[in-house]
Design a protein around this motif. Structure first.
Motif, PDB file in Angstrom:
ATOM      1  N   GLU A 191      -4.237 -11.362   0.024  1.00  0.00           N
ATOM      2  CA  GLU A 191      -3.433 -11.826  -1.118  1.00  0.00           C
ATOM      3  C   GLU A 191      -3.513 -10.529  -2.300  1.00  0.00           C
ATOM      4  O   GLU A 191      -2.646 -10.539  -3.125  1.00  0.00           O
ATOM      5  N   ALA A 192      -4.627  -9.893  -2.443  1.00  0.00           N
ATOM      6  CA  ALA A 192      -4.733  -8.637  -3.471  1.00  0.00           C
ATOM      7  C   ALA A 192      -3.791  -7.639  -3.038  1.00  0.00           C
ATOM      8  O   ALA A 192      -3.235  -7.279  -1.936  1.00  0.00           O
ATOM      9  N   GLN A 193      -3.216  -7.215  -4.118  1.00  0.00           N
ATOM     10  CA  GLN A 193      -2.023  -6.145  -4.077  1.00  0.00           C
ATOM     11  C   GLN A 193      -2.541  -4.807  -3.893  1.00  0.00           C
ATOM     12  O   GLN A 193      -3.744  -4.488  -4.270  1.00  0.00           O
ATOM     13  N   LEU A 194      -1.956  -4.122  -2.927  1.00  0.00           N
ATOM     14  CA  LEU A 194      -2.587  -2.767  -2.541  1.00  0.00           C
ATOM     15  C   LEU A 194      -1.667  -1.672  -3.119  1.00  0.00           C
ATOM     16  O   LEU A 194      -0.544  -1.616  -2.687  1.00  0.00           O
ATOM     17  N   ASP A 218       1.720  -4.181   3.576  1.00  0.00           N
ATOM     18  CA  ASP A 218       2.141  -4.817   2.154  1.00  0.00           C
ATOM     19  C   ASP A 218       1.727  -3.839   1.133  1.00  0.00           C
ATOM     20  O   ASP A 218       1.195  -4.432   0.147  1.00  0.00           O
ATOM     21  N   VAL A 219       1.953  -2.571   1.160  1.00  0.00           N
ATOM     22  CA  VAL A 219       1.765  -1.527   0.004  1.00  0.00           C
ATOM     23  C   VAL A 219       2.799  -2.048  -0.867  1.00  0.00           C
ATOM     24  O   VAL A 219       4.040  -1.844  -0.694  1.00  0.00           O
ATOM     25  N   ALA A 220       2.270  -2.158  -2.116  1.00  0.00           N
ATOM     26  CA  ALA A 220       3.512  -2.604  -3.333  1.00  0.00           C
ATOM     27  C   ALA A 220       3.562  -1.540  -4.226  1.00  0.00           C
ATOM     28  O   ALA A 220       4.464  -1.606  -5.090  1.00  0.00           O
ATOM     29  N   TRP A 221       2.784  -0.490  -3.943  1.00  0.00           N
ATOM     30  CA  TRP A 221       2.943   0.651  -5.080  1.00  0.00           C
ATOM     31  C   TRP A 221       2.517   1.969  -4.442  1.00  0.00           C
ATOM     32  O   TRP A 221       1.592   2.067  -3.952  1.00  0.00           O
ATOM     33  N   PHE A 222       3.638   2.950  -4.733  1.00  0.00           N
ATOM     34  CA  PHE A 222       3.478   4.105  -3.950  1.00  0.00           C
ATOM     35  C   PHE A 222       3.484   5.323  -5.346  1.00  0.00           C
ATOM     36  O   PHE A 222       4.732   5.379  -5.600  1.00  0.00           O
ATOM     37  N   GLU A 223       2.441   5.820  -5.697  1.00  0.00           N
ATOM     38  CA  GLU A 223       2.507   6.684  -6.826  1.00  0.00           C
ATOM     39  C   GLU A 223       2.637   7.991  -6.382  1.00  0.00           C
ATOM     40  O   GLU A 223       1.866   8.487  -5.444  1.00  0.00           O
ATOM     41  N   ALA A 241      12.914   3.556  -0.361  1.00  0.00           N
ATOM     42  CA  ALA A 241      11.563   3.113   0.156  1.00  0.00           C
ATOM     43  C   ALA A 241      11.871   1.332   0.415  1.00  0.00           C
ATOM     44  O   ALA A 241      12.822   0.861  -0.091  1.00  0.00           O
ATOM     45  N   PRO A 242      10.893   0.745   1.224  1.00  0.00           N
ATOM     46  CA  PRO A 242      10.912  -0.476   1.639  1.00  0.00           C
ATOM     47  C   PRO A 242      11.277  -1.468   0.291  1.00  0.00           C
ATOM     48  O   PRO A 242      10.630  -1.120  -0.825  1.00  0.00           O
ATOM     49  N   ALA A 243      11.781  -2.523   0.462  1.00  0.00           N
ATOM     50  CA  ALA A 243      12.060  -3.513  -0.680  1.00  0.00           C
ATOM     51  C   ALA A 243      10.413  -4.039  -0.994  1.00  0.00           C
ATOM     52  O   ALA A 243       9.793  -3.856  -0.121  1.00  0.00           O
ATOM     53  N   GLY A 244      10.206  -4.304  -2.197  1.00  0.00           N
ATOM     54  CA  GLY A 244       8.742  -4.624  -2.610  1.00  0.00           C
ATOM     55  C   GLY A 244       7.823  -3.688  -2.849  1.00  0.00           C
ATOM     56  O   GLY A 244       6.651  -3.876  -3.286  1.00  0.00           O
ATOM     57  N   MET A 245       8.383  -2.282  -2.728  1.00  0.00           N
ATOM     58  CA  MET A 245       7.176  -1.106  -2.822  1.00  0.00           C
ATOM     59  C   MET A 245       7.891  -0.328  -4.064  1.00  0.00           C
ATOM     60  O   MET A 245       8.960   0.470  -4.117  1.00  0.00           O
ATOM     61  N   ASP A 246       7.217  -0.387  -5.193  1.00  0.00           N
ATOM     62  CA  ASP A 246       7.492   0.285  -6.402  1.00  0.00           C
ATOM     63  C   ASP A 246       7.259   1.823  -6.141  1.00  0.00           C
ATOM     64  O   ASP A 246       6.078   2.230  -5.898  1.00  0.00           O
ATOM     65  N   ILE A 247       8.043   2.670  -6.487  1.00  0.00           N
ATOM     66  CA  ILE A 247       7.556   4.155  -6.970  1.00  0.00           C
ATOM     67  C   ILE A 247       7.393   4.323  -8.336  1.00  0.00           C
ATOM     68  O   ILE A 247       7.919   4.214  -9.232  1.00  0.00           O
ATOM     69  N   ALA A 248       6.247   4.963  -8.506  1.00  0.00           N
ATOM     70  CA  ALA A 248       5.716   5.112  -9.890  1.00  0.00           C
ATOM     71  C   ALA A 248       5.287   6.640 -10.167  1.00  0.00           C
ATOM     72  O   ALA A 248       4.974   7.407  -9.066  1.00  0.00           O
ATOM     73  N   ALA A 249       5.429   7.256 -11.365  1.00  0.00           N
ATOM     74  CA  ALA A 249       5.076   8.678 -11.771  1.00  0.00           C
ATOM     75  C   ALA A 249       5.190   8.405 -13.293  1.00  0.00           C
ATOM     76  O   ALA A 249       5.488   7.551 -13.903  1.00  0.00           O
ATOM     77  N   GLY A 250       4.647   9.608 -13.862  1.00  0.00           N
ATOM     78  CA  GLY A 250       4.615   9.554 -15.402  1.00  0.00           C
ATOM     79  C   GLY A 250       3.497  10.344 -16.106  1.00  0.00           C
ATOM     80  O   GLY A 250       3.326  10.441 -17.096  1.00  0.00           O
TER      81      GLY A 250
END
Length: 368
Positions: A191-194, A218-223, A241-250
């Motif tokens: 259940e927890a987001q990874l 089920d990785v939800a965030w790829f920084e 990237a697969p749907a449901g996987m956010d790409i983050a930076a900044g």
């Protein structure tokens, strides 16, 4: 406190101190290893009231504050924070904004916001104007230097404490990363987001392959799957990237132009900003405004105590990074540090400013 006539309140003094804290265990991510963290703490005084701000930076940051920024803001109106911020930006023009300069400005700016709130005898979130009463957090650590058992204990512990999202470091060994991500998912349950953070360690094609592999867990965030300087590479990952996987930076943004370029390039799904780097509370609000204009979620990077109040005031904010190193230091250094409640930090409205006080006697052994 400010008098009833609303007259100016001159800044009387700005002081800076530096402390270095050894990590509890050796730490590394995809591109860096470290065994200590340096915190630079600023106090700003006006009308017998003191405000405090800080940044995590090199000792050179303190030298710049002492030699230049303290003199620049002293005598100016403590209530006119944008004017003080602009004065600091202008006086450092020839030094270059990224890096040490912006971190120094960040620490002073945060101290001035804390000071103004204390002069008005209100919590900082009240001064800023809140849009939410608490801010969601994610537990962050899972260093590449950790054993699998240490990784599982830390991430699983956060989930057991009610934090429903956690982040781990990757990037040292692509094959080993897949095994570590599998172990993390086993520890935190379904259940927890990874979240994962490569700190720019992968090439573009390697990052794409890893993103596909991580879908199994089920990785939800790829920084920072690739370097945050590689905006076309980030855009490639965001598009593929697969749907449901956010790409983050900044997180390495030191001024608003950096954030604007990243947003204009459509390089991320979520923008990160760090008030200890990007020009303080003032700079963080600038990043928030850019995100709001571009319909982009914002995430606050590390330093949870400093970000809790402004996080409640930033309209596009999604969550705040509850980073292991900084949580440990802030609990050691400050009275009034917020404790997570159901995976969120809720500012204490009974305390003015950021609601924290320095434990001076306890931290002298860390003086740098």
């Amino acid at each position: 406190m400010l008098n009833s006539h609303g007259s100016t309140v001159p800044i009387e003094q700005v002081t800076v101190s530096v402390y270095r804290v050894t990590t509890d265990l050796p730490e590394s991510d995809g591109t860096l290893s470290w065994d200590s963290t340096t915190i630079v703490i600023v106090h700003a005084m006006a009308a017998n009231v003191t405000g405090m701000g800080y940044t995590y930076a090199d000792t050179a940051c303190a030298r710049l504050i002492h030699d230049l920024l303290a003199k620049t803001v002293s005598g100016r109106d403590a209530m006119a924070i944008p004017e003080n911020w602009l004065a600091m930006a202008r006086c450092t023009r020839n030094l270059g904004r990224p890096g040490i300069v912006s971190m120094a400005i960040s620490a002073v700016d945060a101290a001035l916001w804390d000071l103004k709130a204390r002069l008005l005898n209100v919590p900082l979130v009240t001064l800023l104007g809140w849009v939410r009463q608490s801010v969601p957090i994610y537990g962050s650590g899972g260093f590449t230097s950790y054993s699998e058992a240490q990784l599982q204990k830390q991430l699983g512990g956060w989930v057991a404490e009610g934090i429903p999202r956690v982040k781990m470091k990757i990037g040292r060994d692509a094959q080993a990363d897949v095994k570590r991500v599998r172990a993390a998912r086993q520890a935190i349950g379904p259940e927890a987001q990874l979240f994962v953070d490569a700190n720019g360690a992968y090439s573009r094609k390697q990052a794409l392959l890893q993103a596909e592999r991580f879908t199994e867990f089920d990785v939800a965030w790829f920084e920072e799957p690739v370097s945050s300087d590689d905006l076309p590479g980030l855009r490639l990952l965001r598009d593929r990237a697969p749907a449901g996987m956010d790409i983050a930076a900044g997180e390495y943004g030191y001024e608003s132009g950096y954030f604007h370029r990243m947003l204009e390039a459509e390089a991320v799904d979520v923008l990160q900003a760090d008030a200890t780097r990007c020009g303080g509370i003032t700079g963080f609000l600038q990043a928030s405004a850019l995100c709001q204009a571009m319909h982009m979620p914002l995430s606050a990077h590390t330093a949870p105590t400093l970000h809790a109040h402004v996080g409640c005031a930033a309209i596009p904010l999604r969550h705040l990074e509850y980073f292991h190193d900084h949580v440990r230091i802030e609990q050691m250094f400050f009275d009034g540090v917020l404790k997570p409640e159901s995976g969120e930090l809720r500012p204490d409205l009974s305390r003015p400013g950021m609601g924290i006080e320095l434990k001076r006697a306890d931290i002298q052994r860390f003086a740098a």
